[in-house]
Design a protein around this motif. Structure first.
Motif, PDB file in Angstrom:
ATOM      1  N   ALA A   1       0.841  -1.191   0.000  1.00 31.51           N
ATOM      2  CA  ALA A   1       0.000   0.000   0.000  1.00 31.51           C
ATOM      3  C   ALA A   1       0.880   1.245   0.000  1.00 31.51           C
ATOM      4  N   LEU A   2       0.268   2.351  -0.384  1.00 36.37           N
ATOM      5  CA  LEU A   2       0.898   3.668  -0.309  1.00 36.37           C
ATOM      6  C   LEU A   2       0.260   4.435   0.839  1.00 36.37           C
ATOM      7  N   LEU A   3       0.930   5.488   1.271  1.00 36.94           N
ATOM      8  CA  LEU A   3       0.356   6.381   2.274  1.00 36.94           C
ATOM      9  C   LEU A   3       0.539   7.813   1.796  1.00 36.94           C
TER      10      LEU A   3
ATOM     11  N   LYS B   1      -3.720  23.027   1.280  1.00 35.23           N
ATOM     12  CA  LYS B   1      -2.717  23.725   0.483  1.00 35.23           C
ATOM     13  C   LYS B   1      -1.570  22.840   0.026  1.00 35.23           C
ATOM     14  N   GLN B   2      -1.271  21.786   0.784  1.00 36.30           N
ATOM     15  CA  GLN B   2      -0.108  20.953   0.487  1.00 36.30           C
ATOM     16  C   GLN B   2      -0.537  19.621  -0.148  1.00 36.30           C
ATOM     17  N   GLU B   3      -0.070  19.374  -1.369  1.00 34.49           N
ATOM     18  CA  GLU B   3      -0.343  18.087  -2.013  1.00 34.49           C
ATOM     19  C   GLU B   3       0.537  16.996  -1.395  1.00 34.49           C
ATOM     20  N   PRO B   4       0.189  15.740  -1.595  1.00 39.20           N
ATOM     21  CA  PRO B   4       1.018  14.650  -1.080  1.00 39.20           C
ATOM     22  C   PRO B   4       2.444  14.709  -1.628  1.00 39.20           C
ATOM     23  N   VAL B   5       3.408  14.461  -0.745  1.00 36.55           N
ATOM     24  CA  VAL B   5       4.819  14.423  -1.137  1.00 36.55           C
ATOM     25  C   VAL B   5       5.467  13.216  -0.468  1.00 36.55           C
ATOM     26  N   GLU B   6       6.700  12.917  -0.876  1.00 34.99           N
ATOM     27  CA  GLU B   6       7.441  11.822  -0.262  1.00 34.99           C
ATOM     28  C   GLU B   6       7.929  12.230   1.125  1.00 34.99           C
ATOM     29  N   GLY B   7       8.216  11.214   1.949  1.00 37.50           N
ATOM     30  CA  GLY B   7       8.717  11.473   3.287  1.00 37.50           C
ATOM     31  C   GLY B   7       8.476  10.289   4.195  1.00 37.50           C
ATOM     32  N   THR B   8       8.522  10.516   5.494  1.00 35.08           N
ATOM     33  CA  THR B   8       8.316   9.472   6.492  1.00 35.08           C
ATOM     34  C   THR B   8       7.194   9.877   7.437  1.00 35.08           C
ATOM     35  N   PHE B   9       6.518   8.881   8.015  1.00 35.87           N
ATOM     36  CA  PHE B   9       5.349   9.140   8.861  1.00 35.87           C
ATOM     37  C   PHE B   9       5.182   7.979   9.843  1.00 35.87           C
ATOM     38  N   PRO B  10       4.745   8.192  11.081  1.00 33.75           N
ATOM     39  CA  PRO B  10       4.454   9.497  11.691  1.00 33.75           C
ATOM     40  C   PRO B  10       5.678  10.154  12.342  1.00 33.75           C
ATOM     41  N   ILE B  11       6.790   9.386  12.489  1.00 31.11           N
ATOM     42  CA  ILE B  11       7.987   9.953  13.109  1.00 31.11           C
ATOM     43  C   ILE B  11       8.920  10.467  12.019  1.00 31.11           C
ATOM     44  N   PRO B  12       9.195  11.775  11.996  1.00 32.68           N
ATOM     45  CA  PRO B  12      10.057  12.339  10.951  1.00 32.68           C
ATOM     46  C   PRO B  12      11.419  11.646  10.895  1.00 32.68           C
ATOM     47  N   GLY B  13      11.773  11.204   9.698  1.00 35.80           N
ATOM     48  CA  GLY B  13      13.070  10.566   9.501  1.00 35.80           C
ATOM     49  C   GLY B  13      13.113   9.096   9.850  1.00 35.80           C
ATOM     50  N   LEU B  14      12.161   8.634  10.643  1.00 39.13           N
ATOM     51  CA  LEU B  14      12.160   7.237  11.096  1.00 39.13           C
ATOM     52  C   LEU B  14      10.986   6.434  10.531  1.00 39.13           C
ATOM     53  N   GLY B  15       9.869   7.070  10.393  1.00 42.37           N
ATOM     54  CA  GLY B  15       8.682   6.366   9.899  1.00 42.37           C
ATOM     55  C   GLY B  15       7.938   5.671  11.024  1.00 42.37           C
ATOM     56  N   PRO B  16       7.681   4.388  10.941  1.00 43.51           N
ATOM     57  CA  PRO B  16       8.209   3.442   9.947  1.00 43.51           C
ATOM     58  C   PRO B  16       7.479   3.459   8.599  1.00 43.51           C
ATOM     59  N   LEU B  17       6.457   4.315   8.471  1.00 40.50           N
ATOM     60  CA  LEU B  17       5.683   4.343   7.239  1.00 40.50           C
ATOM     61  C   LEU B  17       6.304   5.326   6.251  1.00 40.50           C
ATOM     62  N   LYS B  18       6.285   4.946   4.973  1.00 41.92           N
ATOM     63  CA  LYS B  18       6.829   5.790   3.913  1.00 41.92           C
ATOM     64  C   LYS B  18       5.684   6.483   3.177  1.00 41.92           C
ATOM     65  N   LEU B  19       5.873   7.772   2.910  1.00 41.72           N
ATOM     66  CA  LEU B  19       4.873   8.531   2.170  1.00 41.72           C
ATOM     67  C   LEU B  19       5.118   8.433   0.670  1.00 41.72           C
ATOM     68  N   LEU B  20       4.031   8.212  -0.061  1.00 42.74           N
ATOM     69  CA  LEU B  20       4.049   8.164  -1.524  1.00 42.74           C
ATOM     70  C   LEU B  20       4.950   7.055  -2.065  1.00 42.74           C
ATOM     71  N   LYS B  21       5.137   5.998  -1.259  1.00 43.43           N
ATOM     72  CA  LYS B  21       5.945   4.848  -1.660  1.00 43.43           C
ATOM     73  C   LYS B  21       5.200   3.570  -1.287  1.00 43.43           C
ATOM     74  N   GLU B  22       5.249   2.573  -2.172  1.00 39.72           N
ATOM     75  CA  GLU B  22       4.652   1.284  -1.859  1.00 39.72           C
ATOM     76  C   GLU B  22       5.471   0.567  -0.794  1.00 39.72           C
ATOM     77  N   SER B  23       4.784  -0.063   0.155  1.00 38.18           N
ATOM     78  CA  SER B  23       5.492  -0.887   1.136  1.00 38.18           C
ATOM     79  C   SER B  23       4.520  -1.849   1.810  1.00 38.18           C
ATOM     80  N   VAL B  24       5.063  -2.911   2.367  1.00 40.72           N
ATOM     81  CA  VAL B  24       4.269  -3.863   3.145  1.00 40.72           C
ATOM     82  C   VAL B  24       3.812  -3.214   4.447  1.00 40.72           C
ATOM     83  N   PHE B  25       4.683  -2.370   5.040  1.00 41.92           N
ATOM     84  CA  PHE B  25       4.328  -1.664   6.276  1.00 41.92           C
ATOM     85  C   PHE B  25       3.050  -0.848   6.088  1.00 41.92           C
ATOM     86  N   ASN B  26       2.941  -0.169   4.954  1.00 40.83           N
ATOM     87  CA  ASN B  26       1.747   0.631   4.693  1.00 40.83           C
ATOM     88  C   ASN B  26       0.506  -0.248   4.572  1.00 40.83           C
TER      89      ASN B  26
END
Length: 409
Positions: free
Chosen positions: A341-343, A349-374
């Motif tokens: 899944a993607l997240l 005002k802000q469109e979806p962008v890449e990054g990490t969620f909910p902990i900045p830099g750590l995730g464990p979820l990735k934004l706008l990227k496919e992953s099993v975690f998502n």
């Protein structure tokens, strides 16, 4: 005693009852919630019912069990709102209110398109935005031997804007698992200029359509469904043939809004985008799918709205200025099939962008990227919904307003 009335005991209404009851003195405020239906549905689960990922019991519970003690639960049909008189007429009684919260949601309106709800409705023309539609589609898919499947979006706005795409992705995975993907031609038809509702997402994720061999028909403004020849027709005369049509019909607000003269052309209530107060009536507040705010109509949005709206109702009672705080924050998982899944996390005002969620830099979820975690996050949301969201319990590390931390802006 003063009266606070909540219309609708779905996601948004139930959350508001749970937020407000502990904060308003029982000696001062009587809280009543009204809904004609006994069953509370986990609507995000309707996406999974057709593919036998969820069962019926996993997406429905008795609604009353989520209403807190000290709140009057009235299971009756709402006939009309009289905002000038601060009254709500039910089927056999009238309620007075000092504050009204409209949480009447939205529903599909297939009758808005000629032929959509015709003789083939729930035979080879299906929705999955209703419990009945999702179950009927599940039964059809269990026996379907292949052909042209068309996944079609009528118009925006709709509940969970990414759900139609998720359905197409899950269908690809479902048919592949059944060993019949080569027997199915999948086509995604949308009135938008791209597959995704957000431009940056559409550009970044277009590869998924090609990867999964899903044909894309854009800018398709449907005029009618031709039940005799199994095709949909747009206003320009363009036609798309189908053997199985899965459509997301026009979404509209509840008919009580139209009867009360309080809505726009689609029966959504004009609402201040940031305070969630009615634009017409100072003692009326609106939340969730019933609003006309340009945010996604999704459970996560109602959750974020509920926190701001609770604060603003308390300020309103105290006669203080409301906080223009709600920023349109939405947080949505997008199932892409094959246990991934993607997240996306965005706001007005802000469109979806890449990054990490909910902990900045750590995730464990990735934004706008496919992953099993998502994917796991998407499935875990059902537990969060029943056990935290409806009860008004804050979700750790997830703020009501969108954070820019961890995002590649």
């Amino acid at each position: 005693m003063k009266n606070l009335v909540i219309l609708g005991a779905g996601t948004a209404g139930t959350m508001m009852a749970n937020h407000l009851r502990p904060k308003l003195k029982k000696a001062d405020w009587n809280i009543t919630i009204v809904d004609q239906y006994k069953t509370h549905y986990y609507q995000p689960g309707f996406l999974f019912l057709p593919f036998d990922i969820y069962t019926e019991d996993q997406v429905k519970k008795v609604g009353k069990k989520f209403i807190p003690k000290g709140v009057n639960y009235v299971q009756k049909k709402i006939d009309q709102i009289f905002p000038e008189d601060r009254k709500v007429k039910l089927e056999d009684e009238t309620l007075n209110y000092d504050i009204l919260i409209i949480a009447t949601g939205s529903k599909i309106a297939p009758e808005e398109v000629e032929g959509m709800k015709g003789k083939n409705w729930h035979k080879n023309v299906f929705d999955f935005y209703t419990y009945e539609g999702a179950l009927a589609l599940r039964n059809k898919l269990r026996e379907w031997e292949g052909g042209n499947m068309v996944v079609h979006l009528t118009e925006m706005p709709i509940k969970c804007p990414v759900a139609p795409l998720e359905f197409a992705f899950l269908a690809d995975s479902y048919f592949e698992k059944k060993g019949m993907r080569d027997k199915v031609k999948l086509t995604y038809v949308t009135p938008l200029s791209g597959a995704f509702t957000k431009e940056k997402s559409s550009a970044a994720l277009g590869y998924l359509m090609k990867e999964k061999n899903i044909n894309l028909e854009i800018d398709f403004a449907i005029e009618s469904v031709d039940n005799e020849n199994n095709k949909i027709v747009d206003y320009g005369g363009r036609e798309v043939e189908y053997d199985l049509l899965v459509t997301i019909p026009t979404n509209m607000g509840d008919e009580v809004i139209a009867r009360s003269g309080m809505g726009d052309d689609l029966n959504f209530v004009p609402t201040d985008h940031n305070t969630l107060q009615s634009k017409e009536y100072k003692d009326v507040f609106v939340i969730g799918d019933a609003t006309n705010v340009p945010a996604s109509k999704a459970g996560s949005v109602a959750h974020f709205e509920a926190e701001t709206l609770t604060d603003n109702i308390l300020l309103h009672i105290e006669g203080k200025p409301l906080k223009p705080e709600f920023d349109g924050h939405a947080n949505c998982f997008i199932e892409t099939g094959k246990n991934k899944a993607l997240l996306i996390d965005f706001n007005y005002k802000q469109e979806p962008v890449e990054g990490t969620f909910p902990i900045p830099g750590l995730g464990p979820l990735k934004l706008l990227k496919e992953s099993v975690f998502n994917h796991w996050g998407k499935l875990a949301f059902r537990w969060i919904y029943w056990n935290m969201l409806l009860k008004g319990i804050p979700i750790p590390l997830v703020s009501r307003n969108m954070s820019t931390k961890g995002k590649r802006l």
